[in-house]
Design an enzyme around this catalytic site. Structure first.
Site, mmCIF file in Angstrom:
data_model
loop_
_atom_site.group_PDB
_atom_site.id
_atom_site.type_symbol
_atom_site.label_atom_id
_atom_site.label_comp_id
_atom_site.label_asym_id
_atom_site.label_seq_id
_atom_site.Cartn_x
_atom_site.Cartn_y
_atom_site.Cartn_z
ATOM 1 N N PRO A 12 0.791 -1.229 0.000
ATOM 2 C CG PRO A 12 -0.124 -1.105 2.134
ATOM 3 C CD PRO A 12 0.539 -2.061 1.182
ATOM 4 C CG ASN A 13 -0.332 4.329 1.265
ATOM 5 O OD1 ASN A 13 -1.264 4.883 0.697
ATOM 6 N ND2 ASN A 13 -0.450 3.772 2.450
ATOM 7 N NE ARG A 20 3.880 6.616 1.808
ATOM 8 C CZ ARG A 20 4.131 5.387 2.196
ATOM 9 N NH1 ARG A 20 4.640 4.516 1.340
ATOM 10 N NH2 ARG A 20 3.903 5.001 3.420
ATOM 11 C CE1 TYR A 25 8.898 5.077 3.367
ATOM 12 C CE2 TYR A 25 7.267 6.844 3.260
ATOM 13 C CZ TYR A 25 7.757 5.698 3.866
ATOM 14 O OH TYR A 25 7.121 5.168 4.963
ATOM 15 C CG ASN A 76 8.157 -2.019 0.558
ATOM 16 O OD1 ASN A 76 7.603 -2.181 1.649
ATOM 17 N ND2 ASN A 76 8.752 -0.887 0.243
ATOM 18 C CB ALA A 79 1.447 0.285 6.626
ATOM 19 C CG HIS A 82 4.694 -1.904 10.523
ATOM 20 N ND1 HIS A 82 6.029 -2.204 10.676
ATOM 21 C CD2 HIS A 82 4.642 -0.940 9.565
ATOM 22 C CE1 HIS A 82 6.746 -1.446 9.852
ATOM 23 N NE2 HIS A 82 5.929 -0.681 9.173
ATOM 24 C CG ASP A 89 -0.738 -17.041 8.968
ATOM 25 O OD1 ASP A 89 0.222 -17.155 9.763
ATOM 26 O OD2 ASP A 89 -1.922 -16.989 9.344
ATOM 27 C CD GLU A 100 9.788 -7.608 5.452
ATOM 28 O OE1 GLU A 100 9.378 -8.763 5.733
ATOM 29 O OE2 GLU A 100 9.789 -6.673 6.275
ATOM 30 C CG HIS A 102 10.861 -2.370 4.772
ATOM 31 N ND1 HIS A 102 9.487 -2.256 4.644
ATOM 32 C CD2 HIS A 102 11.084 -3.586 5.321
ATOM 33 C CE1 HIS A 102 8.914 -3.356 5.108
ATOM 34 N NE2 HIS A 102 9.865 -4.181 5.522
ATOM 35 C CG LEU A 103 11.688 2.625 -0.462
ATOM 36 C CD1 LEU A 103 10.181 2.813 -0.431
ATOM 37 C CD2 LEU A 103 12.292 3.376 -1.612
ATOM 38 C CB SER A 104 12.372 4.124 5.739
ATOM 39 O OG SER A 104 11.294 3.264 6.073
ATOM 40 N NE ARG A 109 9.896 5.838 8.983
ATOM 41 C CZ ARG A 109 8.946 5.719 8.067
ATOM 42 N NH1 ARG A 109 9.016 4.758 7.163
ATOM 43 N NH2 ARG A 109 7.931 6.559 8.055
ATOM 44 N NE ARG A 113 6.441 4.462 10.197
ATOM 45 C CZ ARG A 113 5.391 4.510 9.373
ATOM 46 N NH1 ARG A 113 5.176 3.544 8.508
ATOM 47 N NH2 ARG A 113 4.550 5.511 9.407
HETATM 48 C C1 DQA Z 1 8.003 1.065 4.059
HETATM 49 C C2 DQA Z 1 8.003 1.293 5.566
HETATM 50 C C3 DQA Z 1 6.609 1.119 6.151
HETATM 51 O O1 DQA Z 1 6.622 1.363 7.551
HETATM 52 C C4 DQA Z 1 5.657 2.113 5.509
HETATM 53 O O2 DQA Z 1 4.348 1.914 5.996
HETATM 54 C C5 DQA Z 1 5.697 2.048 4.023
HETATM 55 C C6 DQA Z 1 7.009 1.967 3.371
HETATM 56 C C7 DQA Z 1 9.395 1.341 3.456
HETATM 57 O O3 DQA Z 1 9.599 0.939 2.320
HETATM 58 O O4 DQA Z 1 10.238 1.986 4.078
HETATM 59 O O5 DQA Z 1 4.684 2.151 3.365
HETATM 60 O O6 DQA Z 1 7.686 -0.290 3.798
#
Ligand code: DQA
Length: 155
Positions: A12-13, A20, A25, A76, A79, A82, A89, A100, A102-104, A109, A113
């Site tokens: 998502p997002n 964003r 990011y 990725n 959210a 979390h 599962d 897996e 993550h950008l951050s 953080r 998170r």
């Molecule tokens: C994220 C980190 C998540 O906490 C956040 O909700 C995202 C992006 C990252 O790529 O850093 O949507 O997965």
């Protein structure tokens, strides 16, 4: 070695990347990140296909299909990392390697998170390198596929 199929799944997002929270990011769009992964994949002998969804169930469906049709996944979960026991599962049920990403750096953080439900269900995690996290994850997956092992970490 035959060309391997790698699916890159974005949660998502992540479709909003570029505009964003750029301080966290970066300014690269998802299209740009995906294009770089396709090019890197071609260099590594991987056929890369990307998919983004804001919906947990759609990501679960994709992971289940990936288990049948792909050799490995870069994921990725956004959210859902979390919150989603359901995705965790699915990741446990899927036996192809999953990296897996993550950008951050989640551990630099906010406290919420630092709960990660998915990391213990995947092959490995790359985080904190901005858009480059994806490329590092693809390289790690390539190495794992070339090594012929399915899962590490005792799985
Ligand atoms: C994220 C980190 C998540 O906490 C956040 O909700 C995202 C992006 C990252 O790529 O850093 O949507 O997965």
């Amino acid at each position: 070695m035959r060309t391997r199929d790698v699916w890159v799944l974005h949660g998502p997002n992540l479709n909003l990347l570029g505009r964003r929270e750029p301080k966290i990011y970066g300014r690269d769009t998802l299209a740009k990140i995906d294009a770089r992964l396709v090019a890197l994949g071609a260099d590594l002998g991987l056929r890369v296909a990307s998919f983004q969804s804001n919906h947990e169930g759609a990501l679960i469906d994709r992971l289940q299909i990936a288990a049948e049709e792909a050799d490995g996944v870069v994921f990725n979960p956004g959210a859902f990392t979390h919150t989603s026991l359901a995705l965790a599962d699915t990741l446990r049920a899927v036996t192809i390697p999953v990296v897996e990403v993550h950008l951050s750096n989640l551990y630099a953080r906010d406290h919420a998170r630092q709960t990660n439900l998915t990391a213990s269900a995947v092959t490995g995690v790359v985080m904190g390198f901005g858009p480059q996290s994806y490329e590092l994850a693809l390289r790690a997956l390539h190495a794992r596929l070339a090594g012929g092992r399915k899962r590490g970490g005792g799985k």
